[in-house]
Scaffold this active site. Structure first.
Site, PDB file in Angstrom:
ATOM      1  N   THR A   1      96.322  47.914  65.996  1.00 44.48           N
ATOM      2  CA  THR A   1      97.491  47.423  65.160  1.00 44.48           C
ATOM      3  C   THR A   1      98.056  48.758  64.558  1.00 44.48           C
ATOM      4  O   THR A   1      97.365  49.703  64.505  1.00 44.48           O
ATOM      5  CB  THR A   1      97.148  46.485  64.068  1.00 44.48           C
ATOM      6  OG1 THR A   1      96.745  45.236  64.803  1.00 44.48           O
ATOM      7  CG2 THR A   1      98.403  46.189  63.419  1.00 44.48           C
TER       8      THR A   1
ATOM      9  N   ASP B   1      93.593  35.781  68.584  1.00 38.42           N
ATOM     10  CA  ASP B   1      93.722  35.628  67.157  1.00 38.42           C
ATOM     11  C   ASP B   1      93.768  34.122  66.764  1.00 38.42           C
ATOM     12  O   ASP B   1      93.664  33.714  65.504  1.00 38.42           O
ATOM     13  CB  ASP B   1      94.963  36.271  66.572  1.00 38.42           C
ATOM     14  CG  ASP B   1      94.711  37.464  66.037  1.00 38.42           C
ATOM     15  OD1 ASP B   1      93.512  38.074  66.144  1.00 38.42           O
ATOM     16  OD2 ASP B   1      95.828  38.332  65.612  1.00 38.42           O
TER      17      ASP B   1
ATOM     18  N   SER C   1      97.321  35.431  61.520  1.00 35.27           N
ATOM     19  CA  SER C   1      97.322  36.977  61.362  1.00 35.27           C
ATOM     20  C   SER C   1      96.434  37.388  60.058  1.00 35.27           C
ATOM     21  O   SER C   1      96.426  36.625  59.247  1.00 35.27           O
ATOM     22  CB  SER C   1      98.722  37.673  61.460  1.00 35.27           C
ATOM     23  OG  SER C   1      98.417  38.967  61.497  1.00 35.27           O
TER      24      SER C   1
HETATM   25  N1  GLY Z   1      96.140  41.171  65.617  1.00 36.63           N
HETATM   26  C1  GLY Z   1      95.597  41.273  64.561  1.00 36.63           C
HETATM   27  C2  GLY Z   1      96.032  40.543  63.462  1.00 36.63           C
HETATM   28  O1  GLY Z   1      97.257  39.876  63.455  1.00 36.63           O
HETATM   29  O2  GLY Z   1      95.581  40.026  62.349  1.00 36.63           O
END
Ligand code: GLY
Length: 559
Positions: A369, A411, A440
């Site tokens: 991220t 997720d 998320s």
């Molecule tokens: N893909 C990591 C998040 O959205 O927390």
């Protein structure tokens, strides 16, 4: 109890010693500031600010530039959240989180006997949610920008077409993910030149991506969702047994949402609502901590209080959080100061006595991220976190279109009770359903003081994101560090399950560690946590101070 006692002199010494280790001074600028994980992308944002763009124009330019220069997390094929606070006082979140394809099913990553199929939700085309980035960035530009998509995408198109010089960290990111990148033809061709690793100093050009970007710049986001890139996505899905159809792409919408608003010691905290858990958890933890004496940063008493707040908030995450468009999420209760008071009483009454269990260090490894923060001369501010989920997403590149696809389906709760890529065990509220958005942890955050922007921040790091944002925010607001000290300071993380208190390997005193262990915390160690990009505006002088986390290779650029 020990957390009420004074900290040891040796602890205090180590707290003071670790701060200046990286700390020079933050980058300063009188007008605007961009902090991102990659220097060329930060520069692209400043180019747009200096061309007369506002913070949103610059943020959109950075978002597209990172898709070129930081392809391990910057993206067209992923999704995220952009928190915007215009200087007229109007805050808004653009939710451009990915969405489960219509053909998704609740148990799609399990075999006939209910066992999770290894890597099914992380590698390959079935792991992909319908991408939101292009729609989200275009929507932000259309509603809040002033220069238009073609102008703000120009730096990204140039970087993709003409190429850029490969840095050490870029070359290393490819080398370390080689086994994923070589699995898929289109990806192998671009990132591995059919087997020859890129070396620092080489030039990295992406002509397919340049063409896709130019197409979007000319024809708008509909080009991506129904034009040549859409055809290429569907063809790639068919080749690799993925689920996304033309219909999934055509119906995708970015959504404007009201940010969550919390209060902490006189500051207003704006952050992301569901389908991110980030803002809810951040506010819940700040509410718990608000009246407590947080002592010195990273001392035993402070780690104890923060870790107990983290555990409780992450336990709530596992039980209650999911896409609020699909089921009721009790955000008001979770962020209520009265609820926090109850949790605080529990923390103060029941000191830690947690059993020490063997942990799973695997689950904390990825910093995937990326986040960037932007402030302009007029006081508009943007905090944007977006992602492919894992580094380089699911590994599949859309053939002919030159961009990687996410593995955001991981997720979701792929199986109740089983941990995901980040070790998170999740609940019913986050079960897979067609067109639902996975929960998320992204926590783009803006702090206001007397109605004016004071701090803009966020971080990558999967499940650790919210705790990184919490600690950097407290470092500035409570411990009075400058932004570079605040991001450089050592960090820790507790997500309730697995039951572990993870400390960064460097920076905590041995006394503090011993006291945490003695109190019953199942301490383990990990390397760097997060890559926080933060900007502070000094309320007196109006100067902007930026810092890019020394754990990464990013840069704050101001003017
Ligand atoms: N893909 C990591 C998040 O959205 O927390």
């Amino acid at each position: 109890m020990p957390f009420k006692r004074l900290i040891l002199a040796s602890e205090l010494l180590s707290v003071l010693l670790v701060l200046p280790a990286y700390a020079l001074t933050p980058v300063s600028g009188r007008n605007g500031m961009v902090a991102s994980s990659e220097p060329l992308a930060s520069q692209a944002g400043v180019e747009i600010l200096q061309a007369g763009g506002n913070a949103v124009d610059a943020a959109v330019a950075v978002g597209f530039a990172l898709a070129v220069t930081f392809p391990r997390a910057g993206n067209l094929g992923g999704g995220g959240f952009m928190l915007i606070r215009m200087n007229n006082g109007q805050p808004i979140v653009v939710d451009y989180r990915e969405q489960a394809p219509a053909a998704s099913t609740r148990d799609m990553f399990q075999d006939g006997r209910g066992k999770l199929v290894p890597h099914a939700s992380t590698i390959g085309a079935r792991a992909v949610g319908t991408p939101g980035t292009v729609m989200g960035l275009a929507m932000a530009e259309e509603k809040y920008g002033r220069l238009g998509l073609a102008r703000v995408m120009a730096p990204a198109i140039r970087l993709a077409r003409d190429g850029f010089t490969v840095s050490d960290s870029f070359a290393e990111s490819i080398r370390s993910e080689r086994s994923l990148l070589e699995k898929f033809d289109g990806t192998r061709r671009i990132f591995l030149r059919s087997g020859r690793l890129y070396q620092p100093g080489d030039v990295f050009r992406q002509p397919d991506l340049a063409r896709t970007l130019a197409n979007i710049a000319k024809h708008g986001p509909q080009a991506f969702y129904s034009g040549a890139p859409a055809k290429a996505i569907v063809a790639t899905m068919q080749k690799y047994n993925g689920l996304i159809t033309h219909d999934d792409l055509e119906q995708y919408q970015a959504k404007l949402r009201a940010p969550l608003l919390g209060h902490f010691r006189g500051f207003d905290i704006l952050s992301a609502p569901p389908p991110s858990a980030g803002g809810t958890l951040l506010i819940e933890m700040l509410n718990i901590l608000d009246p407590l004496d947080l002592s010195a940063p990273n001392s035993y008493p402070s780690i104890h209080l923060l870790a107990e707040a983290m555990r409780r908030a992450y336990a709530d995450r596992a039980t209650y959080l999911g896409d609020a468009d699909f089921s009721k999420v009790p955000v008001a209760g979770l962020t209520s100061p009265r609820y926090a008071a109850k949790l605080r009483e529990e923390i103060l009454a029941a000191p830690p006595d947690a059993p020490i269990r063997a942990g799973d260090p695997q689950s904390f490894e990825s910093n995937a991220t990326t986040h960037f923060s932007v402030v302009d001369a007029e006081g508009n501010a943007v905090a944007n976190t977006y992602t492919l989920n894992g580094w380089f997403g699911c590994g599949v590149t859309v053939e002919g279109a030159g961009f990687l696809l996410n593995n955001e389906m991981d997720d979701f709760t792929t199986k109740p009770g089983s941990p995901n890529l980040f070790g998170l065990v999740q609940g019913e509220a986050n079960a897979i359903a067609p067109r639902k958005r996975p929960l998320s942890s992204m926590t783009p955050t803006i702090v206001l003081s007397d109605g004016k922007v004071r701090l803009v921040l966020g971080s990558p790091g999967g499940s650790t994101i919210t705790n990184t944002v919490l600690q950097v925010l407290l470092n500035v607001l409570v411990y009075k560090m400058d932004v570079l000290q605040a991001v450089a300071s050592p960090r820790f993380h507790d997500q309730w399950s697995p039951d572990l208190l993870s400390l960064e390997r460097e920076g905590f005193s041995s006394d503090t560690i011993k006291m945490l262990q003695k109190a019953g915390y199942p301490v383990n160690f990990r390397d760097n946590m997060g890559d926080c990009e933060v900007i502070e505006i000094d309320s007196q002088s109006g100067w902007r101070f930026g810092a890019s986390d020394p754990r990464g290779d990013g840069k704050a650029v101001g003017y």
